[in-house]
Design a protein around this motif. Structure first.
Motif, mmCIF file in Angstrom:
data_model
loop_
_atom_site.group_PDB
_atom_site.id
_atom_site.type_symbol
_atom_site.label_atom_id
_atom_site.label_comp_id
_atom_site.label_asym_id
_atom_site.label_seq_id
_atom_site.Cartn_x
_atom_site.Cartn_y
_atom_site.Cartn_z
ATOM 1 N N UNK A 1 0.794 -1.221 0.000
ATOM 2 C CA UNK A 1 0.000 0.000 0.000
ATOM 3 C C UNK A 1 0.823 1.266 0.000
ATOM 4 N N UNK A 2 2.050 1.169 0.509
ATOM 5 C CA UNK A 2 2.865 2.371 0.603
ATOM 6 C C UNK A 2 2.148 3.422 1.405
ATOM 7 N N UNK A 3 2.259 4.652 0.967
ATOM 8 C CA UNK A 3 1.585 5.737 1.680
ATOM 9 C C UNK A 3 0.224 6.067 1.073
ATOM 10 N N UNK A 4 -0.200 5.293 0.055
ATOM 11 C CA UNK A 4 -1.539 5.508 -0.492
ATOM 12 C C UNK A 4 -2.598 5.135 0.532
ATOM 13 N N UNK A 5 -2.303 4.165 1.352
ATOM 14 C CA UNK A 5 -3.167 3.816 2.477
ATOM 15 C C UNK A 5 -2.260 3.805 3.688
ATOM 16 N N UNK A 6 -2.100 4.982 4.277
ATOM 17 C CA UNK A 6 -1.183 5.096 5.400
ATOM 18 C C UNK A 6 -1.641 4.169 6.514
ATOM 19 N N UNK A 7 -0.716 3.388 7.075
ATOM 20 C CA UNK A 7 -1.101 2.409 8.094
ATOM 21 C C UNK A 7 -1.656 3.061 9.359
ATOM 22 N N UNK A 8 -2.595 2.369 9.955
ATOM 23 C CA UNK A 8 -3.183 2.798 11.220
ATOM 24 C C UNK A 8 -2.212 2.459 12.352
ATOM 25 N N UNK A 9 -2.486 2.989 13.519
ATOM 26 C CA UNK A 9 -1.656 2.720 14.692
ATOM 27 C C UNK A 9 -1.575 1.228 14.975
ATOM 28 N N UNK A 10 -2.699 0.508 14.814
ATOM 29 C CA UNK A 10 -2.647 -0.934 15.086
ATOM 30 C C UNK A 10 -1.785 -1.663 14.054
ATOM 31 N N UNK A 11 -1.687 -1.140 12.829
ATOM 32 C CA UNK A 11 -0.778 -1.724 11.836
ATOM 33 C C UNK A 11 0.670 -1.535 12.276
ATOM 34 N N UNK A 12 0.983 -0.337 12.749
ATOM 35 C CA UNK A 12 2.344 -0.059 13.213
ATOM 36 C C UNK A 12 2.691 -0.915 14.420
ATOM 37 N N UNK A 13 1.750 -1.029 15.352
ATOM 38 C CA UNK A 13 1.987 -1.864 16.535
ATOM 39 C C UNK A 13 2.213 -3.314 16.114
ATOM 40 N N UNK A 14 1.468 -3.770 15.115
ATOM 41 C CA UNK A 14 1.648 -5.135 14.608
ATOM 42 C C UNK A 14 3.047 -5.303 14.020
ATOM 43 N N UNK A 15 3.493 -4.329 13.222
ATOM 44 C CA UNK A 15 4.832 -4.406 12.626
ATOM 45 C C UNK A 15 5.909 -4.471 13.706
ATOM 46 N N UNK A 16 5.808 -3.600 14.687
ATOM 47 C CA UNK A 16 6.816 -3.572 15.757
ATOM 48 C C UNK A 16 6.806 -4.866 16.560
ATOM 49 N N UNK A 17 5.606 -5.374 16.850
ATOM 50 C CA UNK A 17 5.511 -6.624 17.603
ATOM 51 C C UNK A 17 6.064 -7.796 16.787
ATOM 52 N N UNK A 18 5.719 -7.841 15.508
ATOM 53 C CA UNK A 18 6.226 -8.911 14.643
ATOM 54 C C UNK A 18 7.746 -8.840 14.539
ATOM 55 N N UNK A 19 8.285 -7.657 14.378
ATOM 56 C CA UNK A 19 9.742 -7.511 14.315
ATOM 57 C C UNK A 19 10.391 -8.015 15.607
ATOM 58 N N UNK A 20 9.815 -7.649 16.740
ATOM 59 C CA UNK A 20 10.348 -8.081 18.044
ATOM 60 C C UNK A 20 10.300 -9.605 18.163
ATOM 61 N N UNK A 21 9.177 -10.216 17.769
ATOM 62 C CA UNK A 21 9.058 -11.670 17.859
ATOM 63 C C UNK A 21 10.030 -12.374 16.910
ATOM 64 N N UNK A 22 10.187 -11.839 15.709
ATOM 65 C CA UNK A 22 11.127 -12.434 14.754
ATOM 66 C C UNK A 22 12.568 -12.253 15.203
ATOM 67 N N UNK A 23 12.889 -11.108 15.790
ATOM 68 C CA UNK A 23 14.236 -10.909 16.336
ATOM 69 C C UNK A 23 14.528 -11.934 17.438
ATOM 70 N N UNK A 24 13.543 -12.187 18.291
ATOM 71 C CA UNK A 24 13.724 -13.181 19.364
ATOM 72 C C UNK A 24 13.888 -14.573 18.766
#
Length: 146
Positions: A53-76
């Motif tokens: 989607x890029x910035x055509x559909x700017x992500x919502x806060x819950x999308x960002x929280x999902x990305x950060x959580x997924x990154x943290x889980x994958x890093x672990x």
């Protein structure tokens, strides 16, 4: 990673990013994020939706929280796969572990969202390399989008 000398392909790509318009840099950042997702085999639908989607559909806060959580889980998961702190391993060693590649692909998507388009393009490029993207693929994406 080797130092960037003036004649290196990585330095040439850096110059292309610097010479691009802000819109071009942003399109490139998301293109590289999609490349990183593809290269790593990342299958998380929400992350792929943000990358597509890029910035055509700017992500919502819950999308960002999902990305950060997924990154943290994958890093672990990466740390478990390599048997220690990933910073203690070479890029080549980390590329042998899918969770390490996927974590960097998610990081590329997060980087593409940075407010400054040029910082976003550079960050997404750095993370895409760590996700296993080859310089030729990054250059091809730049040719298409910058």
């Amino acid at each position: 990673m080797r130092a960037l000398d003036d004649g290196s392909p990585a330095r040439a790509l850096e110059r292309r990013i610097s010479d691009a318009s802000a819109g071009g840099a942003r399109r490139y950042a998301f293109g590289v994020a999609r490349l990183a997702c593809s290269t790593s085999g990342l299958k998380d639908a929400r992350t792929l939706e943000v990358a597509l989607g890029g910035l055509e559909r700017y992500p919502e806060i819950d999308d960002l929280a999902h990305l950060w959580d997924l990154e943290r889980r994958l890093d672990a998961s990466c740390a478990r796969q390599v048997g220690g702190d990933p910073v203690d391993f070479t890029q080549e060693e980390l590329l042998l572990h899918p969770a390490c590649q996927e974590a960097r692909a998610v990081s590329a998507v997060i980087a593409a969202l940075m407010p400054d388009a040029f910082v976003a393009a550079r960050g997404a490029t750095r993370e895409a390399r760590a996700a296993g993207c080859h310089q030729a693929d990054l250059d091809s994406t730049a040719s298409d989008l910058l």
